[in-house]
Design a protein around this motif. Structure first.
Motif, PDB file in Angstrom:
ATOM      1  N   THR A  63       0.914  -1.101   0.092  1.00  0.00           N
ATOM      2  CA  THR A  63      -0.067  -0.090  -0.202  1.00  0.00           C
ATOM      3  C   THR A  63       0.726   1.056   0.009  1.00  0.00           C
ATOM      4  O   THR A  63       1.879   1.213   0.631  1.00  0.00           O
ATOM      5  CB  THR A  63      -0.938  -0.045   1.041  1.00  0.00           C
ATOM      6  OG1 THR A  63      -0.197  -0.098   2.335  1.00  0.00           O
ATOM      7  CG2 THR A  63      -1.814  -1.058   1.099  1.00  0.00           C
ATOM      8  N   SER A  65       0.711   5.716   0.291  1.00  0.00           N
ATOM      9  CA  SER A  65      -0.320   6.870   0.462  1.00  0.00           C
ATOM     10  C   SER A  65       0.663   8.264   0.540  1.00  0.00           C
ATOM     11  O   SER A  65       1.845   8.216   0.748  1.00  0.00           O
ATOM     12  CB  SER A  65      -0.803   6.618   1.755  1.00  0.00           C
ATOM     13  OG  SER A  65       0.051   6.747   2.737  1.00  0.00           O
ATOM     14  N   ASP A  73       0.853   6.823  10.223  1.00  0.00           N
ATOM     15  CA  ASP A  73       0.864   5.606  10.647  1.00  0.00           C
ATOM     16  C   ASP A  73       1.080   5.768  12.270  1.00  0.00           C
ATOM     17  O   ASP A  73       2.164   6.090  12.267  1.00  0.00           O
ATOM     18  CB  ASP A  73       2.015   4.717   9.900  1.00  0.00           C
ATOM     19  CG  ASP A  73       1.988   3.389  10.375  1.00  0.00           C
ATOM     20  OD1 ASP A  73       1.607   2.498   9.319  1.00  0.00           O
ATOM     21  OD2 ASP A  73       2.412   3.271  11.580  1.00  0.00           O
ATOM     22  N   ARG A  91       0.838  -4.105   9.145  1.00  0.00           N
ATOM     23  CA  ARG A  91       1.557  -3.798   7.885  1.00  0.00           C
ATOM     24  C   ARG A  91       2.942  -3.835   8.549  1.00  0.00           C
ATOM     25  O   ARG A  91       3.237  -3.570   9.876  1.00  0.00           O
ATOM     26  CB  ARG A  91       1.261  -2.475   7.292  1.00  0.00           C
ATOM     27  CG  ARG A  91       1.848  -1.214   8.175  1.00  0.00           C
ATOM     28  CD  ARG A  91       1.262  -1.038   9.477  1.00  0.00           C
ATOM     29  NE  ARG A  91       1.792   0.028  10.292  1.00  0.00           N
ATOM     30  CZ  ARG A  91       3.132  -0.459  10.961  1.00  0.00           C
ATOM     31  NH1 ARG A  91       3.393  -1.389  11.232  1.00  0.00           N
ATOM     32  NH2 ARG A  91       3.375   0.545  11.743  1.00  0.00           N
ATOM     33  N   VAL A  93       6.366  -1.313   7.633  1.00  0.00           N
ATOM     34  CA  VAL A  93       6.168   0.070   7.189  1.00  0.00           C
ATOM     35  C   VAL A  93       7.547   0.526   7.176  1.00  0.00           C
ATOM     36  O   VAL A  93       8.314   0.485   8.057  1.00  0.00           O
ATOM     37  CB  VAL A  93       5.307   1.140   7.889  1.00  0.00           C
ATOM     38  CG1 VAL A  93       5.621   1.255   9.551  1.00  0.00           C
ATOM     39  CG2 VAL A  93       5.182   2.349   7.268  1.00  0.00           C
ATOM     40  N   HIS A 143       3.810  -1.135   3.857  1.00  0.00           N
ATOM     41  CA  HIS A 143       3.274   0.424   3.622  1.00  0.00           C
ATOM     42  C   HIS A 143       4.347   1.288   3.292  1.00  0.00           C
ATOM     43  O   HIS A 143       5.435   1.055   4.176  1.00  0.00           O
ATOM     44  CB  HIS A 143       2.238   0.940   4.644  1.00  0.00           C
ATOM     45  CG  HIS A 143       1.756   2.200   4.031  1.00  0.00           C
ATOM     46  ND1 HIS A 143       0.682   2.149   3.195  1.00  0.00           N
ATOM     47  CD2 HIS A 143       2.102   3.368   4.706  1.00  0.00           C
ATOM     48  CE1 HIS A 143       0.139   3.455   3.053  1.00  0.00           C
ATOM     49  NE2 HIS A 143       1.131   4.065   4.036  1.00  0.00           N
TER      50      HIS A 143
END
Length: 283
Positions: A63, A65, A73, A91, A93, A143
């Motif tokens: 993902t 963003s 986050d 996730r 990250v 992510h």
């Protein structure tokens, strides 16, 4: 290298108990801020939840963003119906080394929180990127914030860093790529609240909007052939400084630096376009 503490991020570290405790605490915090103290609306939440819970075995999820605040986050995952308390579904990250890994206490905490340090400015082939790549190769969810830094301006999605594209290309199984865009976190945690500092706690009574797009599909073999063709003669990189990237091989094809630049750029532009389309629908 002692600060890296990769061992603390492993699932079996102390039987996973510290990790579970961190996700219970941080997940509860995210739920409280996103759903109790503020109002969060999510478009297409079912797609994200389905991919997190029940995508095909061995298929990684990536993902991406925009980055509006230091609390994106975990607050992104605090909306109603999302399994934010489940450490196994959570996730991985990429997180800035100079912010989240400044000392051993922070490093241990963020490692338990499935965060991978990234050294800004160290390039897409830095050692930590290999750790992120391994997550994808394990079929996990990763992510990233491909813009590379926080920006609280209401402005178009900036040119994306190529690290995310390089992970998509280098993964053993091409990940499902899901773009997301959000607004409101810049009001929950403004960069310049008082005396050019962030507030000590998240602010309340703000409206958070999250737009989740549709999965993007990348035909990596086809894109690789195109990159080699388009970059032949080193035309693509003739106006840019060489980074000294190694020649890498995909599907029996060798990609020099020019071909890699073309490939990562084209993938990044497609993701950026999808994110900008989502951003325009936030209004």
């Amino acid at each position: 290298m002692g600060r890296k503490m990769e061992w603390a991020g492993r699932e079996k570290h102390m039987r996973g108990i510290p990790r579970k405790m961190v996700f219970l605490a941080v997940g509860a915090f995210a739920k409280a801020v996103a759903t109790l103290l503020n109002t969060t609306s999510v478009h297409n939440a079912d797609t994200l939840i389905r991919l997190v819970r029940s995508r095909p075995p061995g298929i990684p999820l990536l993902t991406v963003s925009n980055h509006m605040s230091t609390l994106d986050d975990p607050l992104l995952w605090g909306f109603k119906g999302f399994p934010s308390l489940d450490a196994n579904l959570a996730r991985w990250v990429l997180a800035a080394e100079d912010i989240c890994f400044k000392n051993s206490v922070l490093t241990y905490f963020f490692r338990l929180g499935k965060c991978i340090p990234i050294t800004r400015g160290a390039g897409i082939y830095q050692e930590y990127m290999n750790e992120a790549l391994q997550c994808l190769n394990n079929g996990a969810w990763l992510h990233t914030f491909p813009e590379g830094k926080v920006s609280q301006e209401d402005a178009p999605i900036r040119r994306l860093k190529w690290g995310t594209a390089s992970l998509i290309v280098r993964a053993h199984v091409t990940p499902i790529v899901l773009p997301m865009v959000h607004s409101g976190f810049e009001e929950v945690m403004p960069e310049k609240f008082f005396l050019d500092r962030r507030p000590p706690f998240p602010l309340c009574n703000k409206k958070i909007k999250i737009m989740i797009g549709q999965p993007l599909e990348f035909d990596i073999p086809k894109l690789t052939e195109l990159a080699i063709s388009k970059s032949s003669g080193d035309v693509f990189s003739s106006t840019t400084t060489s980074r000294g990237w190694p020649v890498i091989s995909f599907f029996g094809l060798d990609l020099d630096e020019a071909a890699q630049r073309y490939l990562y750029s084209s993938i990044s532009e497609e993701i950026q376009s999808a994110m900008e389309e989502l951003r325009s629908s936030l209004k």
